[in-house]
Enzyme design. Structure first.
Site, PDB file in Angstrom:
ATOM      1  N   ILE A  12       0.830  -1.218   0.000  1.00  0.00           N
ATOM      2  CA  ILE A  12       0.000   0.000   0.000  1.00  0.00           C
ATOM      3  C   ILE A  12       0.862   1.266   0.000  1.00  0.00           C
ATOM      4  O   ILE A  12       0.469   2.282  -0.578  1.00  0.00           O
ATOM      5  CB  ILE A  12      -1.023  -0.010   1.161  1.00  0.00           C
ATOM      6  CG1 ILE A  12      -2.141   0.985   0.871  1.00  0.00           C
ATOM      7  CG2 ILE A  12      -0.380   0.268   2.517  1.00  0.00           C
ATOM      8  CD1 ILE A  12      -2.928   0.721  -0.369  1.00  0.00           C
ATOM      9  N   SER A  34      11.981   0.840   6.696  1.00  0.00           N
ATOM     10  CA  SER A  34      11.496  -0.474   6.295  1.00  0.00           C
ATOM     11  C   SER A  34      12.686  -1.409   6.345  1.00  0.00           C
ATOM     12  O   SER A  34      13.814  -0.982   6.097  1.00  0.00           O
ATOM     13  CB  SER A  34      10.945  -0.384   4.863  1.00  0.00           C
ATOM     14  OG  SER A  34       9.863  -1.251   4.669  1.00  0.00           O
ATOM     15  N   ARG A  35      12.428  -2.685   6.669  1.00  0.00           N
ATOM     16  CA  ARG A  35      13.556  -3.600   6.788  1.00  0.00           C
ATOM     17  C   ARG A  35      14.165  -3.896   5.427  1.00  0.00           C
ATOM     18  O   ARG A  35      15.369  -4.051   5.297  1.00  0.00           O
ATOM     19  CB  ARG A  35      13.111  -4.885   7.486  1.00  0.00           C
ATOM     20  CG  ARG A  35      12.654  -4.617   8.919  1.00  0.00           C
ATOM     21  CD  ARG A  35      11.849  -5.748   9.460  1.00  0.00           C
ATOM     22  NE  ARG A  35      10.726  -6.074   8.589  1.00  0.00           N
ATOM     23  CZ  ARG A  35       9.830  -7.013   8.821  1.00  0.00           C
ATOM     24  NH1 ARG A  35       9.904  -7.725   9.925  1.00  0.00           N
ATOM     25  NH2 ARG A  35       8.845  -7.240   7.988  1.00  0.00           N
ATOM     26  N   LYS A  87      -5.431   1.813   7.917  1.00  0.00           N
ATOM     27  CA  LYS A  87      -6.519   1.027   8.473  1.00  0.00           C
ATOM     28  C   LYS A  87      -6.144  -0.446   8.438  1.00  0.00           C
ATOM     29  O   LYS A  87      -5.331  -0.821   7.593  1.00  0.00           O
ATOM     30  CB  LYS A  87      -7.845   1.251   7.732  1.00  0.00           C
ATOM     31  CG  LYS A  87      -7.772   1.131   6.207  1.00  0.00           C
ATOM     32  CD  LYS A  87      -7.396  -0.156   5.536  1.00  0.00           C
ATOM     33  CE  LYS A  87      -8.123  -1.411   5.871  1.00  0.00           C
ATOM     34  NZ  LYS A  87      -7.699  -2.535   4.923  1.00  0.00           N
TER      35      LYS A  87
HETATM   36  P1  NAP Z   1       2.511  -5.526   3.343  1.00  0.00           P
HETATM   37  O1  NAP Z   1       2.969  -5.124   1.977  1.00  0.00           O
HETATM   38  O2  NAP Z   1       2.483  -6.974   3.683  1.00  0.00           O
HETATM   39  O3  NAP Z   1       3.327  -4.804   4.517  1.00  0.00           O
HETATM   40  C1  NAP Z   1       3.813  -3.499   4.475  1.00  0.00           C
HETATM   41  C2  NAP Z   1       5.249  -3.487   4.958  1.00  0.00           C
HETATM   42  O4  NAP Z   1       5.280  -3.533   6.381  1.00  0.00           O
HETATM   43  C3  NAP Z   1       6.056  -4.681   4.520  1.00  0.00           C
HETATM   44  O5  NAP Z   1       6.534  -4.495   3.223  1.00  0.00           O
HETATM   45  C4  NAP Z   1       7.145  -4.769   5.557  1.00  0.00           C
HETATM   46  O6  NAP Z   1       8.243  -3.985   5.128  1.00  0.00           O
HETATM   47  C5  NAP Z   1       6.519  -4.135   6.782  1.00  0.00           C
HETATM   48  N1  NAP Z   1       6.209  -5.182   7.766  1.00  0.00           N
HETATM   49  C6  NAP Z   1       5.448  -6.281   7.590  1.00  0.00           C
HETATM   50  N2  NAP Z   1       5.387  -7.007   8.714  1.00  0.00           N
HETATM   51  C7  NAP Z   1       6.151  -6.358   9.625  1.00  0.00           C
HETATM   52  C8  NAP Z   1       6.503  -6.605  10.981  1.00  0.00           C
HETATM   53  N3  NAP Z   1       6.036  -7.676  11.628  1.00  0.00           N
HETATM   54  N4  NAP Z   1       7.282  -5.706  11.604  1.00  0.00           N
HETATM   55  C9  NAP Z   1       7.744  -4.615  10.958  1.00  0.00           C
HETATM   56  N5  NAP Z   1       7.463  -4.341   9.663  1.00  0.00           N
HETATM   57  C10 NAP Z   1       6.658  -5.195   9.014  1.00  0.00           C
HETATM   58  O7  NAP Z   1       1.038  -4.948   3.629  1.00  0.00           O
HETATM   59  P2  NAP Z   1       0.159  -3.881   2.832  1.00  0.00           P
HETATM   60  O8  NAP Z   1      -0.726  -4.581   1.854  1.00  0.00           O
HETATM   61  O9  NAP Z   1       0.986  -2.754   2.370  1.00  0.00           O
HETATM   62  O10 NAP Z   1      -0.807  -3.456   4.036  1.00  0.00           O
HETATM   63  C11 NAP Z   1      -0.354  -2.662   5.104  1.00  0.00           C
HETATM   64  C12 NAP Z   1      -1.551  -1.966   5.714  1.00  0.00           C
HETATM   65  O11 NAP Z   1      -2.224  -1.212   4.683  1.00  0.00           O
HETATM   66  C13 NAP Z   1      -2.587  -2.952   6.283  1.00  0.00           C
HETATM   67  O12 NAP Z   1      -3.112  -2.462   7.484  1.00  0.00           O
HETATM   68  C14 NAP Z   1      -3.664  -2.990   5.196  1.00  0.00           C
HETATM   69  O13 NAP Z   1      -4.955  -3.230   5.720  1.00  0.00           O
HETATM   70  C15 NAP Z   1      -3.581  -1.582   4.618  1.00  0.00           C
HETATM   71  N6  NAP Z   1      -4.054  -1.491   3.237  1.00  0.00           N
HETATM   72  C16 NAP Z   1      -3.675  -2.420   2.296  1.00  0.00           C
HETATM   73  C17 NAP Z   1      -4.197  -2.361   1.014  1.00  0.00           C
HETATM   74  C18 NAP Z   1      -3.823  -3.367  -0.068  1.00  0.00           C
HETATM   75  O14 NAP Z   1      -4.421  -3.341  -1.162  1.00  0.00           O
HETATM   76  N7  NAP Z   1      -2.863  -4.262   0.149  1.00  0.00           N
HETATM   77  C19 NAP Z   1      -5.117  -1.351   0.682  1.00  0.00           C
HETATM   78  C20 NAP Z   1      -5.439  -0.384   1.643  1.00  0.00           C
HETATM   79  C21 NAP Z   1      -4.909  -0.475   2.918  1.00  0.00           C
HETATM   80  P3  NAP Z   1       9.760  -4.466   5.409  1.00  0.00           P
HETATM   81  O15 NAP Z   1       9.789  -5.963   5.281  1.00  0.00           O
HETATM   82  O16 NAP Z   1      10.561  -3.753   4.373  1.00  0.00           O
HETATM   83  O17 NAP Z   1      10.031  -3.997   6.810  1.00  0.00           O
END
Ligand code: NAP
Length: 301
Positions: A12, A34-35, A87
């Site tokens: 996101i 970010s890691r 969110k």
């Molecule tokens: P994601 O790509 O899986 O995670 C975002 C980043 O957070 C990862 O790339 C990782 O970066 C870091 N991360 C993940 N787990 C972690 C941990 N345990 N500790 C520290 N850093 C961690 O998820 P996303 O889809 O972007 O979603 C993130 C948020 O945005 C959620 O709450 C989701 O509901 C919301 N969202 C998502 C979407 C969608 O379409 N996917 C749409 C709207 C809102 P590093 O590994 O580089 O640290």
């Protein structure tokens, strides 16, 4: 322009936050944490404590999944920074209330964003319903988890909320446009045999409102809210981006979802305010408390 730090460079952050910040006159993307993720041309930290110690960037936008987010938000507030939360705003209701309290004591802004509330049709639906009594409603929020969360196992871990991760977007619209609150009366939750969170949910609220969430929908994706208020009907289509009132398209609002969130954050900081609303997440917590569990086929990405 106000410097801002984006934390958690994943799906996101790349799809929505970076373009919205870059297009805004309010913000300058001054660092990322970010890691492994990075944004080209922007100073990249891998350690949040180090970024807080080595910079004076006043605003943090946290795009991490909900479970790790609290610890980052608490540290940011303790360091006197304003905080914007993706969110759902946390893994539990109480931890977000704790953040709200901390932010108030520290005199910083806390914003629990709900991007779907900023979808372009939502304001028109809210205006139409403001002085009416809603008599029935149906939510259909059906999408393909493999397409929107490819390989993201956290959504099926405790705190990941499963199908409520997108479903809470529909509930954020519902709680925004309804002129009077409703509450959950029953729910059925479908849990894959190998997972901790539901992949589908059927909810029934007071006021004749029902919701069907499903993460197994391939092909056409459906994000719709339909509400009746006597002889008036409001259809929100395309995730709330199109509003049809009594078969006529209503005028859309000016900004897309994420630009509108960042404009709101800038306004909150200017006015020294916070915006913390847990009502969509209360419905999710109620569903997980009251819902009947149905075991379904194991799910693998
Ligand atoms: P994601 O790509 O899986 O995670 C975002 C980043 O957070 C990862 O790339 C990782 O970066 C870091 N991360 C993940 N787990 C972690 C941990 N345990 N500790 C520290 N850093 C961690 O998820 P996303 O889809 O972007 O979603 C993130 C948020 O945005 C959620 O709450 C989701 O509901 C919301 N969202 C998502 C979407 C969608 O379409 N996917 C749409 C709207 C809102 P590093 O590994 O580089 O640290």
């Amino acid at each position: 322009m106000t410097p801002i730090c984006l934390v958690g460079i994943g799906k996101i952050a790349v799809d929505q936050h970076v373009p919205a910040i870059n297009a805004s006159d309010d913000w300058e993307l001054a660092a990322t944490v970010s890691r492994s993720g990075k944004v080209e041309g922007v100073p990249a930290f891998t350690d949040f404590d180090r970024m807080l110690a080595e910079t004076d960037i006043p605003v943090m936008s946290l795009c991490l999944p909900p479970v790790p987010r609290y610890a980052y938000a608490a540290k940011a507030i303790a360091a006197g920074r304003h905080v914007m939360l993706e969110k759902p705003p946390g893994a539990t209701l109480a931890e977000v209330q704790a953040l709200q309290d901390m932010a108030a004591k520290a005199g910083v802004t806390l914003y629990t964003t709900w991007h779907s509330r900023m979808a372009r049709g939502v304001a028109a639906a809210k205006a139409l319903l403001a002085d009416k009594a809603v008599t029935a409603g149906q939510i259909t929020w059906k999408e393909d988890v493999r397409r929107w969360h490819p390989g993201q196992d956290w959504v099926f871990e405790p705190g990941g909320m499963g199908v409520f991760d997108p479903g809470i977007n529909a509930l954020s619209i519902l709680t925004e446009v309804l002129p009077a609150p409703v509450h959950l009366q029953s729910a059925s939750l479908s849990f894959p045999a190998n997972r901790q969170t539901p992949i589908a949910a059927d909810l029934s609220f007071t006021g004749g409102i029902t919701a069907a969430f499903d993460w197994r929908q391939e092909g056409e994706q459906t994000w719709e809210v339909t509400l009746q208020a006597g002889d008036d009907s409001v259809h929100l289509l395309d995730g709330g981006n199109r509003c049809v009132i009594n078969d006529q398209d209503a005028a859309p609002s000016d900004l897309d979802e994420y630009p509108a969130l960042y404009a709101r954050m800038a306004q909150l900081i200017r006015t020294g305010a916070s915006d913390v609303d847990l009502s969509p997440m209360i419905h999710v917590a109620d569903a997980l408390t009251l819902g009947k569990r149905i075991a379904v086929d194991p799910f693998h990405f």
